[in-house]
Design a protein around this motif. Structure first.
Motif, PDB file in Angstrom:
ATOM      1  N   GLU A  37      -0.463  -0.392  11.866  1.00 26.03           N
ATOM      2  CA  GLU A  37      -1.121   0.739  11.069  1.00 26.03           C
ATOM      3  C   GLU A  37      -0.030   2.074  10.991  1.00 26.03           C
ATOM      4  O   GLU A  37       0.600   2.288  12.574  1.00 26.03           O
ATOM      5  N   VAL A  38      -0.354   2.569  10.225  1.00 25.18           N
ATOM      6  CA  VAL A  38       0.433   4.106  10.438  1.00 25.18           C
ATOM      7  C   VAL A  38      -0.862   5.122   9.712  1.00 25.18           C
ATOM      8  O   VAL A  38      -1.816   5.115   9.112  1.00 25.18           O
ATOM      9  N   LEU A  39      -1.408   6.881  10.731  1.00 22.31           N
ATOM     10  CA  LEU A  39      -1.905   7.260   9.810  1.00 22.31           C
ATOM     11  C   LEU A  39      -1.314   8.296   9.692  1.00 22.31           C
ATOM     12  O   LEU A  39      -0.828   9.302  10.102  1.00 22.31           O
ATOM     13  N   VAL A  40      -1.594   9.053   8.764  1.00 24.58           N
ATOM     14  CA  VAL A  40      -1.915   9.678   7.370  1.00 24.58           C
ATOM     15  C   VAL A  40      -1.711  10.740   7.407  1.00 24.58           C
ATOM     16  O   VAL A  40      -3.034  10.449   7.046  1.00 24.58           O
ATOM     17  N   THR A  41      -1.547  12.405   7.337  1.00 28.01           N
ATOM     18  CA  THR A  41      -1.996  13.324   6.212  1.00 28.01           C
ATOM     19  C   THR A  41      -1.709  13.571   4.622  1.00 28.01           C
ATOM     20  O   THR A  41      -0.494  13.652   4.963  1.00 28.01           O
ATOM     21  N   GLU A  42      -2.359  13.738   3.637  1.00 29.28           N
ATOM     22  CA  GLU A  42      -1.660  14.112   2.292  1.00 29.28           C
ATOM     23  C   GLU A  42      -2.459  14.479   1.972  1.00 29.28           C
ATOM     24  O   GLU A  42      -3.297  15.135   1.856  1.00 29.28           O
ATOM     25  N   PHE A  86      -6.317  17.578   2.443  1.00 28.78           N
ATOM     26  CA  PHE A  86      -5.996  17.194   2.854  1.00 28.78           C
ATOM     27  C   PHE A  86      -7.191  15.763   3.316  1.00 28.78           C
ATOM     28  O   PHE A  86      -8.294  15.657   3.187  1.00 28.78           O
ATOM     29  N   ARG A  87      -6.317  14.846   3.305  1.00 27.91           N
ATOM     30  CA  ARG A  87      -7.091  13.995   3.530  1.00 27.91           C
ATOM     31  C   ARG A  87      -5.910  12.520   4.424  1.00 27.91           C
ATOM     32  O   ARG A  87      -5.155  12.410   4.167  1.00 27.91           O
ATOM     33  N   LYS A  88      -7.209  12.497   5.523  1.00 29.18           N
ATOM     34  CA  LYS A  88      -6.860  11.141   6.392  1.00 29.18           C
ATOM     35  C   LYS A  88      -6.726  10.209   6.064  1.00 29.18           C
ATOM     36  O   LYS A  88      -7.833   9.848   5.764  1.00 29.18           O
ATOM     37  N   ILE A  89      -5.445   9.311   6.219  1.00 30.37           N
ATOM     38  CA  ILE A  89      -5.347   8.164   5.977  1.00 30.37           C
ATOM     39  C   ILE A  89      -5.212   7.258   6.936  1.00 30.37           C
ATOM     40  O   ILE A  89      -4.563   7.433   7.436  1.00 30.37           O
ATOM     41  N   ARG A  90      -5.854   6.504   6.884  1.00 30.64           N
ATOM     42  CA  ARG A  90      -5.147   4.636   8.032  1.00 30.64           C
ATOM     43  C   ARG A  90      -4.735   3.686   7.116  1.00 30.64           C
ATOM     44  O   ARG A  90      -5.248   3.376   5.808  1.00 30.64           O
ATOM     45  N   GLU A 120       0.749  -1.558   0.251  1.00 28.68           N
ATOM     46  CA  GLU A 120       0.203   0.351  -0.489  1.00 28.68           C
ATOM     47  C   GLU A 120       0.735   1.482   0.448  1.00 28.68           C
ATOM     48  O   GLU A 120       2.393   1.018   0.563  1.00 28.68           O
ATOM     49  N   HIS A 121       0.445   2.062  -0.302  1.00 32.88           N
ATOM     50  CA  HIS A 121       1.053   3.546  -0.549  1.00 32.88           C
ATOM     51  C   HIS A 121       0.379   4.684  -0.775  1.00 32.88           C
ATOM     52  O   HIS A 121      -0.922   5.171  -0.872  1.00 32.88           O
ATOM     53  N   VAL A 122       1.053   5.894  -0.204  1.00 34.55           N
ATOM     54  CA  VAL A 122       0.317   6.967  -0.342  1.00 34.55           C
ATOM     55  C   VAL A 122       1.028   7.808  -0.544  1.00 34.55           C
ATOM     56  O   VAL A 122       2.472   8.337  -0.729  1.00 34.55           O
TER      57      VAL A 122
END
Ligand SMILES: Cc1cc2nc3c(=O)[nH]c(=O)nc-3n(C[C@H](O)[C@H](O)[C@H](O)COP(=O)(O)OP(=O)(O)OC[C@H]3O[C@@H](n4cnc5c(N)ncnc54)[C@H](O)[C@@H]3O)c2cc1C
Length: 263
Positions: A154-159, A165-169, A139-141
């Protein structure tokens, strides 16, 4: 947490030559530096290491001189460098570069997180990160501006996609490309440099890979190849129109329409 950062050596000057036969950048002997975008990825990895522990490795694919950027990252705080280098990798386009990196990463070990810069200042495609992740089936962001939490697997990131802006887990292992200006990259430590006589750098070549088929690497493995490189033609012809504003606007619109710039 095991983190790997992909870093690239780019020309440190704008006066680079291109081989007219192959369309490949002449990198040998050119003043070089770490891709500025990758500094943010290295810094992000070191911040995560300080918070969660673990290791930070850095990897690059390039000629022997690319070792310098691995050393720079190690003096910033990374633990180990991996140099992927082989004449068979020369002339790689994005697909071949990403495939080579994915093979090198598989050989280098297992990582929870792989970080890349958002893009480079030379090739500038911003595709190597996502393509490497695809080859690794991960998986990638992209354009990550913040890694707010690492919780178990799990990692919680904001792209940041064009200021949306989107928060993605997402689950680890995963690959993230890091935005610029998200942190202040630390300078290489002079103390580390003087204390570390031989920084830990592993060298990998084609014979170390799982896939040793030459046709998948370098120019042979590149679906895109540069046919011709040339400076854009200069066109100094011009036309001058005079008249009231509205009339001039209409005339310019007609010309643009004729040249198919507008419909
Ligand atoms: C159509 C086309 C044809 C090309 N043809 C050629 C060619 O014939 N010969 C040639 O030499 N080049 C060619 N290039 C350039 C070459 O493909 C790129 O330099 C290379 O694929 C890396 O892509 P990039 O610089 O765009 O990286 P980006 O995708 O912009 O980089 C994003 C991130 O990926 C990581 N990364 C990128 N490259 C490396 C690396 N080498 N090691 C470690 N990490 C890395 C870094 O973290 C970087 O911040 C071509 C490019 C295009 C678009």
């Amino acid at each position: 947490m095991k983190i790997l950062v992909c870093i690239k050596q780019v020309p440190g000057t704008t006066s680079v030559e291109i081989d007219p036969e192959t369309g490949v950048l002449k990198r040998d002997g050119v003043e070089s530096k770490m891709n500025p975008f990758d500094l943010y990825a290295v810094e992000q990895a070191l911040i995560l290491q300080e918070k969660y522990g673990g290791n930070v490795d850095v990897i690059t694919m390039g000629p022997a001189q690319a070792k310098a950027v691995l050393e720079e990252a190690i003096y910033m705080g990374a633990d180990r460098g991996i140099l992927i280098s082989d004449r068979k990798f020369a002339g790689a386009d994005v697909v071949a570069t990403s495939y080579t990196l994915s093979q090198g990463i598989k050989k280098a070990g297992q990582y929870d997180l792989i970080l890349c810069g958002k893009q480079t200042t030379d090739g500038d495609t911003a595709q190597v990160g996502p393509e490497t992740a695809e080859f690794l089936d991960m998986e990638h962001v992209t354009n990550v501006k913040e890694i707010s939490a690492v919780e178990g697997y799990e990692v919680l990131v904001t792209e940041n996609q064009e200021n949306c802006f989107r928060k993605i887990r997402l689950k680890t292992p995963c690959l993230l490309t890091i935005e610029k200006d998200v942190n202040s990259p630390r300078l290489p430590s002079y103390k580390r440099k003087t204390e570390m006589k031989n920084p830990d750098i592993v060298e990998l070549s084609l014979s170390d890979f799982e896939d040793v088929n030459e046709e998948n690497y370098g120019l042979l493995g590149s679906p895109t190849q540069v046919e011709r490189i040339f400076p854009p033609e200069k066109n100094e012809s011009r036309q001058l129109f005079e008249g009231p504003g509205r009339e001039l606007g209409d005339r310019i619109f007609e010309i643009l329409k004729l040249k198919k710039f507008v419909v």
